[in-house]
Write a protein that holds these residues in place. Sequence first.
Motif, PDB file in Angstrom:
ATOM      1  N   LEU A  63       1.002  -1.441   0.050  1.00  0.00           N
ATOM      2  CA  LEU A  63      -0.013   0.186  -0.030  1.00  0.00           C
ATOM      3  C   LEU A  63       0.664   1.187  -0.003  1.00  0.00           C
ATOM      4  N   ASP A  64       1.968   1.131   0.782  1.00  0.00           N
ATOM      5  CA  ASP A  64       2.635   2.432   0.796  1.00  0.00           C
ATOM      6  C   ASP A  64       4.210   2.273   0.932  1.00  0.00           C
ATOM      7  N   GLU A  65       4.828   3.413   1.052  1.00  0.00           N
ATOM      8  CA  GLU A  65       6.311   3.280   1.034  1.00  0.00           C
ATOM      9  C   GLU A  65       6.845   3.430   2.553  1.00  0.00           C
ATOM     10  N   SER A  66       6.341   2.522   3.199  1.00  0.00           N
ATOM     11  CA  SER A  66       6.442   2.560   4.502  1.00  0.00           C
ATOM     12  C   SER A  66       6.416   1.073   5.293  1.00  0.00           C
ATOM     13  N   TYR A  67       5.405   0.474   5.849  1.00  0.00           N
ATOM     14  CA  TYR A  67       5.576  -0.880   6.409  1.00  0.00           C
ATOM     15  C   TYR A  67       4.812  -1.921   5.953  1.00  0.00           C
ATOM     16  N   SER A  68       4.143  -1.573   4.822  1.00  0.00           N
ATOM     17  CA  SER A  68       3.189  -2.516   4.143  1.00  0.00           C
ATOM     18  C   SER A  68       3.779  -3.599   3.472  1.00  0.00           C
ATOM     19  N   GLN A  69       5.032  -3.475   2.711  1.00  0.00           N
ATOM     20  CA  GLN A  69       5.322  -4.512   1.970  1.00  0.00           C
ATOM     21  C   GLN A  69       5.692  -5.645   2.592  1.00  0.00           C
ATOM     22  N   GLY A  70       5.671  -7.154   2.184  1.00  0.00           N
ATOM     23  CA  GLY A  70       6.064  -8.167   2.681  1.00  0.00           C
ATOM     24  C   GLY A  70       6.563  -9.023   2.166  1.00  0.00           C
ATOM     25  N   TYR A  71       6.960  -8.917   0.590  1.00  0.00           N
ATOM     26  CA  TYR A  71       7.984  -9.726   0.249  1.00  0.00           C
ATOM     27  C   TYR A  71       8.734  -9.220  -0.856  1.00  0.00           C
ATOM     28  N   GLU A  72       9.994  -9.474  -1.033  1.00  0.00           N
ATOM     29  CA  GLU A  72      10.880  -9.006  -2.401  1.00  0.00           C
ATOM     30  C   GLU A  72       9.993  -9.243  -3.477  1.00  0.00           C
ATOM     31  N   ASN A  73      10.296  -8.215  -4.511  1.00  0.00           N
ATOM     32  CA  ASN A  73       9.405  -8.222  -5.764  1.00  0.00           C
ATOM     33  C   ASN A  73       8.064  -8.553  -5.720  1.00  0.00           C
ATOM     34  N   GLN A  74       7.284  -8.004  -4.773  1.00  0.00           N
ATOM     35  CA  GLN A  74       6.067  -7.907  -4.500  1.00  0.00           C
ATOM     36  C   GLN A  74       5.476  -6.519  -5.438  1.00  0.00           C
ATOM     37  N   PRO A  75       4.491  -6.611  -5.979  1.00  0.00           N
ATOM     38  CA  PRO A  75       3.843  -5.477  -6.633  1.00  0.00           C
ATOM     39  C   PRO A  75       3.348  -4.489  -5.578  1.00  0.00           C
ATOM     40  N   GLY A  76       3.240  -3.083  -5.906  1.00  0.00           N
ATOM     41  CA  GLY A  76       2.562  -1.982  -5.055  1.00  0.00           C
ATOM     42  C   GLY A  76       1.755  -1.248  -5.901  1.00  0.00           C
ATOM     43  N   LEU A  77       0.807  -0.666  -5.105  1.00  0.00           N
ATOM     44  CA  LEU A  77       0.117   0.607  -5.491  1.00  0.00           C
ATOM     45  C   LEU A  77       0.291   1.803  -4.738  1.00  0.00           C
ATOM     46  N   ALA A  78       1.444   2.067  -4.158  1.00  0.00           N
ATOM     47  CA  ALA A  78       1.827   3.021  -3.561  1.00  0.00           C
ATOM     48  C   ALA A  78       2.082   4.545  -3.930  1.00  0.00           C
ATOM     49  N   THR A  79       2.231   4.311  -5.443  1.00  0.00           N
ATOM     50  CA  THR A  79       2.705   5.547  -5.945  1.00  0.00           C
ATOM     51  C   THR A  79       2.005   5.741  -7.422  1.00  0.00           C
ATOM     52  N   GLU A  80       2.124   6.829  -8.082  1.00  0.00           N
ATOM     53  CA  GLU A  80       1.620   7.039  -9.585  1.00  0.00           C
ATOM     54  C   GLU A  80       2.289   6.192 -10.587  1.00  0.00           C
ATOM     55  N   GLU A  81       3.635   5.772 -10.135  1.00  0.00           N
ATOM     56  CA  GLU A  81       4.225   4.906 -11.040  1.00  0.00           C
ATOM     57  C   GLU A  81       3.873   3.650 -10.922  1.00  0.00           C
ATOM     58  N   HIS A  82       3.361   3.171  -9.848  1.00  0.00           N
ATOM     59  CA  HIS A  82       2.682   1.791  -9.723  1.00  0.00           C
ATOM     60  C   HIS A  82       1.499   2.021 -10.230  1.00  0.00           C
ATOM     61  N   LEU A  83       0.615   2.926 -10.029  1.00  0.00           N
ATOM     62  CA  LEU A  83      -0.527   2.682 -10.815  1.00  0.00           C
ATOM     63  C   LEU A  83      -0.598   2.667 -12.374  1.00  0.00           C
ATOM     64  N   ASN A  84       0.223   3.498 -13.070  1.00  0.00           N
ATOM     65  CA  ASN A  84       0.395   3.530 -14.270  1.00  0.00           C
ATOM     66  C   ASN A  84       0.915   2.027 -14.714  1.00  0.00           C
ATOM     67  N   ALA A  85       1.620   1.500 -14.110  1.00  0.00           N
ATOM     68  CA  ALA A  85       2.369   0.223 -14.227  1.00  0.00           C
ATOM     69  C   ALA A  85       1.390  -0.973 -14.357  1.00  0.00           C
ATOM     70  N   TRP A  86       0.117  -0.888 -13.596  1.00  0.00           N
ATOM     71  CA  TRP A  86      -0.721  -1.867 -13.632  1.00  0.00           C
ATOM     72  C   TRP A  86      -1.721  -1.708 -14.745  1.00  0.00           C
ATOM     73  N   LYS A  87      -1.892  -0.611 -15.348  1.00  0.00           N
ATOM     74  CA  LYS A  87      -2.871  -0.102 -16.332  1.00  0.00           C
ATOM     75  C   LYS A  87      -2.896  -1.297 -17.485  1.00  0.00           C
ATOM     76  N   PRO A  88      -1.709  -1.636 -18.024  1.00  0.00           N
ATOM     77  CA  PRO A  88      -1.699  -2.774 -19.263  1.00  0.00           C
ATOM     78  C   PRO A  88      -1.942  -3.815 -18.630  1.00  0.00           C
ATOM     79  N   VAL A  89      -1.845  -4.162 -17.332  1.00  0.00           N
ATOM     80  CA  VAL A  89      -2.027  -5.752 -16.804  1.00  0.00           C
ATOM     81  C   VAL A  89      -3.673  -5.701 -16.824  1.00  0.00           C
ATOM     82  N   VAL A  90      -4.227  -4.610 -16.500  1.00  0.00           N
ATOM     83  CA  VAL A  90      -5.504  -4.801 -16.020  1.00  0.00           C
ATOM     84  C   VAL A  90      -6.327  -4.801 -17.438  1.00  0.00           C
TER      85      VAL A  90
END
Length: 369
Positions: A63-90
């Motif tokens: 969720l954020d650039e703080s404590y939420s990440q659980g695994y290496e190479n896990q995807p995020g939705l913490a930034t606009e860059e993450h948001l844009n990277a998901w668009k072609p997948v969806v």
Amino acid sequence: MTHHTLYSEFKLKNINLNNRYIVAPMTRISANQDGKANETMQKYYERYAKGGFSAIISEGIYLDESYSQGYENQPGLATEEHLNAWKPVVKAVQRHGSIMIAQLMHAGGQSQDNAYTNETISPSNIPPKGEQLGFYGGSGAFQTPKSMTITDIEQVTNSFVKSAVRAKKAGFNGVEIHGANGYLLDQFLTDYLNHRNDQYGGSKENRLKIFLEIIGSIREAVGSDFIVGIRISQIKVSDPDHKWAEGEKEAEYIFSELGKTSLDYIHVTDGDATSPSFGENSRTLAKAAKEFSNLPVIANGKLGNPDKAEELLKNNEADLISLGTSALANPDLPNRVRNNMELSEFDFEKILLPLAYVKDLELNMRIVQ
């Protein structure tokens, strides 16, 4: 075709699903190091849409650039860059007629790798049981987390809300709040991990409070036309045998309260979705969720056999079926079952263990609930 219920339509929120098969959220650890979704992930999710699944729930997204990440190479939705990277997948999923739901996850004390901090947080400074998962890069016992302050709780709620808004902007059809499997929200619900003496600890009413606040805040932010669901379990990654202390009575309270919210569905996962969840002759977790919440229910847990899944639906214990390992072994399972084709068995040794350190699409087959 004998599986008429599995292939009947179901209306989820305002969307007609053409069958009852859903891809369950599965940890993939195949995103870029910076949390951006990539082409490998696009091909991975798209093949399920091609294979006939009516809906796909993403892996847990931090969720954020703080404590939420659980695994290496896990995807995020913490930034606009993450948001844009998901668009072609969806878009790749949706162009084949499937919908895609983003699972929003905060790992809390069950985190074993985080690019933004070396600390973990949890309701109380109590580490999860068990050990970290070697095939996800972890080793040894989980570290002792920092006990969350009220400010931390407010920041977590805000992170869920902001990620939900980003998911909507990225084109997802909805979000699923990860409240299961031993991650942060489930840590609040778990009596032995939550020793707080404030409004978020102690009674089951207090331990469920953060769930209700996050659901309400997300709904307010995304509006009434966006799917919002939640995943709930007794079992955990770090404690697969866990049961709620008050059993079916606690289930009745949890699901009844969730049923009073603006949720569109509840997604439950158990070792076997057709087995009693609270002792002999008790309800399954799915049946408890359905009867006590009066919401649509997605059932997960050893339902790859279509006869077994059909029976669960016909008995009105669930509305939709989510598949994990069976989907990994058969990305086109709905099409196979419809056409009376043989299904492949999931082989952990063959699919997972020898491939733990490779990134090729066909070889990257790692999974955890």
